[in-house]
Design a protein around this motif. Structure first.
Motif, PDB file in Angstrom:
ATOM      1  N   GLU A 144       0.846  -1.177   0.000  1.00  0.00           N
ATOM      2  CA  GLU A 144       0.000   0.000   0.000  1.00  0.00           C
ATOM      3  C   GLU A 144       0.894   1.244   0.000  1.00  0.00           C
ATOM      4  OE1 GLU A 144       0.021  -2.330   2.314  1.00  0.00           O
ATOM      5  OE2 GLU A 144      -1.706  -3.543   1.697  1.00  0.00           O
ATOM      6  N   PRO A 145       0.712   2.172  -0.932  1.00  0.00           N
ATOM      7  CA  PRO A 145       1.582   3.362  -0.970  1.00  0.00           C
ATOM      8  C   PRO A 145       1.372   4.240   0.247  1.00  0.00           C
ATOM      9  CG  PRO A 145      -0.238   3.591  -2.523  1.00  0.00           C
ATOM     10  CD  PRO A 145      -0.298   2.181  -2.004  1.00  0.00           C
ATOM     11  N   LEU A 146       2.473   4.819   0.731  1.00  0.00           N
ATOM     12  CA  LEU A 146       2.432   5.727   1.868  1.00  0.00           C
ATOM     13  C   LEU A 146       2.644   7.152   1.390  1.00  0.00           C
ATOM     14  CD1 LEU A 146       4.639   3.768   4.436  1.00  0.00           C
ATOM     15  CD2 LEU A 146       2.186   3.571   4.034  1.00  0.00           C
ATOM     16  N   GLN A 147       2.091   8.092   2.141  1.00  0.00           N
ATOM     17  CA  GLN A 147       2.256   9.505   1.812  1.00  0.00           C
ATOM     18  C   GLN A 147       3.700   9.918   2.090  1.00  0.00           C
ATOM     19  OE1 GLN A 147      -1.045  12.070   3.061  1.00  0.00           O
ATOM     20  NE2 GLN A 147       0.467  13.515   3.836  1.00  0.00           N
ATOM     21  N   ASP A 148       4.304  10.649   1.147  1.00  0.00           N
ATOM     22  CA  ASP A 148       5.712  11.020   1.275  1.00  0.00           C
ATOM     23  C   ASP A 148       5.957  12.018   2.401  1.00  0.00           C
ATOM     24  OD1 ASP A 148       6.484   9.399  -0.746  1.00  0.00           O
ATOM     25  OD2 ASP A 148       6.591  10.957  -2.272  1.00  0.00           O
ATOM     26  N   GLU A 149       5.112  13.011   2.542  1.00  0.00           N
ATOM     27  CA  GLU A 149       5.410  14.144   3.416  1.00  0.00           C
ATOM     28  C   GLU A 149       4.140  14.610   4.101  1.00  0.00           C
ATOM     29  OE1 GLU A 149       7.924  16.092   5.255  1.00  0.00           O
ATOM     30  OE2 GLU A 149       8.837  15.874   3.296  1.00  0.00           O
ATOM     31  N   PRO A 150       4.192  14.946   5.387  1.00  0.00           N
ATOM     32  CA  PRO A 150       2.998  15.487   6.039  1.00  0.00           C
ATOM     33  C   PRO A 150       2.586  16.810   5.415  1.00  0.00           C
ATOM     34  CG  PRO A 150       4.926  15.778   7.428  1.00  0.00           C
ATOM     35  CD  PRO A 150       5.340  14.911   6.279  1.00  0.00           C
ATOM     36  N   GLY A 213      -1.737  10.319   7.513  1.00  0.00           N
ATOM     37  CA  GLY A 213      -0.763   9.616   6.698  1.00  0.00           C
ATOM     38  C   GLY A 213      -0.555   8.225   7.264  1.00  0.00           C
ATOM     39  N   ALA A 214       0.589   7.626   6.947  1.00  0.00           N
ATOM     40  CA  ALA A 214       0.868   6.268   7.423  1.00  0.00           C
ATOM     41  C   ALA A 214       2.369   6.036   7.421  1.00  0.00           C
ATOM     42  CB  ALA A 214       0.173   5.236   6.541  1.00  0.00           C
ATOM     43  N   CYS A 215       2.804   5.112   8.263  1.00  0.00           N
ATOM     44  CA  CYS A 215       4.199   4.693   8.281  1.00  0.00           C
ATOM     45  C   CYS A 215       4.241   3.203   8.609  1.00  0.00           C
ATOM     46  CB  CYS A 215       5.011   5.493   9.304  1.00  0.00           C
ATOM     47  SG  CYS A 215       4.573   5.160  11.031  1.00  0.00           S
ATOM     48  N   VAL A 253       1.017   1.732  10.401  1.00  0.00           N
ATOM     49  CA  VAL A 253       0.279   2.552  11.358  1.00  0.00           C
ATOM     50  C   VAL A 253      -0.278   3.756  10.618  1.00  0.00           C
ATOM     51  CG1 VAL A 253       0.387   3.815  13.534  1.00  0.00           C
ATOM     52  CG2 VAL A 253       1.837   1.801  13.188  1.00  0.00           C
ATOM     53  N   VAL A 254      -1.571   3.967  10.740  1.00  0.00           N
ATOM     54  CA  VAL A 254      -2.274   5.053  10.064  1.00  0.00           C
ATOM     55  C   VAL A 254      -2.676   6.094  11.096  1.00  0.00           C
ATOM     56  CG1 VAL A 254      -4.217   5.668   8.566  1.00  0.00           C
ATOM     57  CG2 VAL A 254      -3.143   3.406   8.360  1.00  0.00           C
ATOM     58  N   GLY A 255      -2.386   7.354  10.829  1.00  0.00           N
ATOM     59  CA  GLY A 255      -2.741   8.420  11.751  1.00  0.00           C
ATOM     60  C   GLY A 255      -2.186   9.745  11.286  1.00  0.00           C
ATOM     61  N   PHE A 256      -2.388  10.770  12.086  1.00  0.00           N
ATOM     62  CA  PHE A 256      -1.834  12.081  11.761  1.00  0.00           C
ATOM     63  C   PHE A 256      -0.353  12.097  12.152  1.00  0.00           C
ATOM     64  CE2 PHE A 256      -6.322  12.800  11.723  1.00  0.00           C
ATOM     65  CZ  PHE A 256      -6.508  13.757  10.724  1.00  0.00           C
ATOM     66  N   GLU A 257       0.415  12.935  11.455  1.00  0.00           N
ATOM     67  CA  GLU A 257       1.870  12.876  11.544  1.00  0.00           C
ATOM     68  C   GLU A 257       2.386  12.998  12.977  1.00  0.00           C
ATOM     69  OE1 GLU A 257       5.739  12.375  10.362  1.00  0.00           O
ATOM     70  OE2 GLU A 257       3.870  12.021   9.255  1.00  0.00           O
ATOM     71  N   ALA A 258       1.863  13.928  13.747  1.00  0.00           N
ATOM     72  CA  ALA A 258       2.334  14.095  15.123  1.00  0.00           C
ATOM     73  C   ALA A 258       2.104  12.822  15.941  1.00  0.00           C
ATOM     74  CB  ALA A 258       1.636  15.276  15.782  1.00  0.00           C
ATOM     75  N   ASP A 337     -11.135   6.268   7.828  1.00  0.00           N
ATOM     76  CA  ASP A 337     -11.391   6.305   6.387  1.00  0.00           C
ATOM     77  C   ASP A 337     -10.117   5.996   5.615  1.00  0.00           C
ATOM     78  OD1 ASP A 337     -13.097   7.084   4.006  1.00  0.00           O
ATOM     79  OD2 ASP A 337     -11.490   8.570   3.817  1.00  0.00           O
ATOM     80  N   ARG A 338      -8.995   6.592   6.038  1.00  0.00           N
ATOM     81  CA  ARG A 338      -7.719   6.327   5.359  1.00  0.00           C
ATOM     82  C   ARG A 338      -7.328   4.858   5.500  1.00  0.00           C
ATOM     83  NH1 ARG A 338      -2.582   8.729   4.010  1.00  0.00           N
ATOM     84  NH2 ARG A 338      -1.587   7.061   2.813  1.00  0.00           N
TER      85      ARG A 338
END
Length: 379
Positions: A144-150, A213-215, A253-258, A337-338
């Motif tokens: 699954e592709p991850l977002q590069d940058e917050p 995003g996700a990591c 792990v999916v969540g907001f960057e912080a 949702d993400r």
């Protein structure tokens, strides 16, 4: 007439040497094919540059399939040997110099690549290592592709908060007293909860709303099931969701960057602390005449994960006032949702090997020793 490093008449070109080696070794899983390919490469030193260039192409293809540097290194280390890890790291570094900018998290992974030790291997051995690595890279599945940058970079106040959190966790890992370690971890979770709320309020007021995003975080054997439960507990207490990929040894792990950053910090620290606590509990068991057992350790870590998760969630909830609930609920919906878009099909796994009552009891006690004291709620 000369062409590249070879000639059309009578001399094999370097590209042809590499192609012949690849046909023999990469699409044939036998040792015979591997030996044939390595022999071809070992006999043609002019093919080295082309072999390295093709390795960089395999790395670039891995990125297109959704992999990241840490993912590749983790899998190579798990499936092959340190020589392959060193080669993979070298290829990633070279490819990064030609790659586009991919963001802070990606750069951090590049900075953590292992250094290549000096090796005095013969040409055949080096060729074999390269072909074995390329075999693995060629067969990487799509992720699954991850977002590069917050969307929004952290400000100086957030950086100071994270520095305080890191300092608390470092103290927790260093102390030899379990009660002190758990108290420091509880304080770190308290700061994490405050940090999360602050970030949520800032994002809600921003003209361009933040997005989750996700990591990926490695979940390594042994006892990977219990470790995955611990990571899931830490993620849940910090407004994130974790999805475990057992075959490939990581959780997404999916969540907001912080929140993602605090999950990474806390999970890594709690693993260290749990290992220390488990070693102490085992020593006490051995003093009582009991041998070390795998089921004891598995049960210990599982109980530790469940109980720590409950305590972390209680600390996080204590920092949220009623008027903040709508903001956090909106973010939770966005995270879910993400996650559902990234993972439309998930299953629930049951822990295996959790059958040792003493291990479960000791794990729960290790997670319960410290009193969790929270500051007044944020208003």
């Amino acid at each position: 007439m000369s062409v590249g490093h070879g000639t059309i008449e009578g001399v094999t070109s370097t590209a042809t040497t590499v192609e012949r080696a690849f046909r023999a070794a990469l699409y044939d899983d036998t040792d015979t094919g591997l030996d044939t390919g390595a022999s071809l490469l070992a006999a043609d030193s002019s093919a080295d540059a082309e072999l390295a260039r093709r390795g960089e192409e395999f790395v670039a293809t891995a990125w297109q399939r959704g992999w990241q540097p840490a993912d590749v290194v983790r899998l190579v280390r798990r499936e092959l040997a340190e020589a392959h890890v060193s080669l993979a790291a070298a290829l990633i570094r070279v490819q990064a110099g030609r790659d586009r900018a991919r963001g802070r998290r990606w750069n951090a992974q590049l900075a953590e690549l292992p250094e290549a030790p000096a090796r005095d291997a013969d040409r055949f051995s080096r060729a074999t290592t390269a072909l074995e690595l390329y075999r693995l890279l060629l067969r990487l599945p799509a992720l699954e592709p991850l977002q590069d940058e917050p969307r929004r970079a952290a400000g100086p106040q957030a950086s100071r908060m994270l520095a305080r959190i890191r300092a608390l966790l470092a103290k927790a890992e260093a102390t030899g007293y379990p009660e002190e370690a758990e108290a420091l971890s509880a304080k770190a979770q308290e700061l994490m909860a405050r940090h999360s709320v602050d970030e949520a309020l800032l994002a809600a007021e921003a003209p361009a709303p933040d997005a989750p995003g996700a990591c990926r975080i490695g979940v390594e054997p042994p006892y990977e099931q219990a470790k995955a439960v611990l990571l899931d507990a830490v993620a849940g207490a910090n407004h994130c969701r974790a999805v475990w990929n057992e075959p490939l040894g990581f959780s997404t792990v999916v969540g907001f960057e912080a929140d993602l950053e605090t999950v990474e910090l806390l999970y890594t620290s709690l693993l260290v602390q749990a290992t220390h606590a488990m070693a102490g509990a085992e020593a006490a068991q051995r003093a009582g005449g009991r041998k070390r057992t795998k089921t004891f350790r598995q049960s210990f870590l599982a109980a530790y994960a469940h109980r720590v998760g409950d305590r972390l969630a209680a600390v996080a909830e204590s920092q949220v006032s009623q008027d903040l609930l709508p903001v956090l609920a909106t973010r939770e919906i966005a995270v879910m949702d993400r996650m559902e878009r990234m993972f439309p099909q998930t299953t629930t796994a049951r822990l295996r090997g959790v059958s040792d009552a003493a291990g479960w009891t000791e794990g729960a006690r290790a997670a319960d020793r410290a009193q969790v004291r929270s500051r007044p709620r944020l208003e």
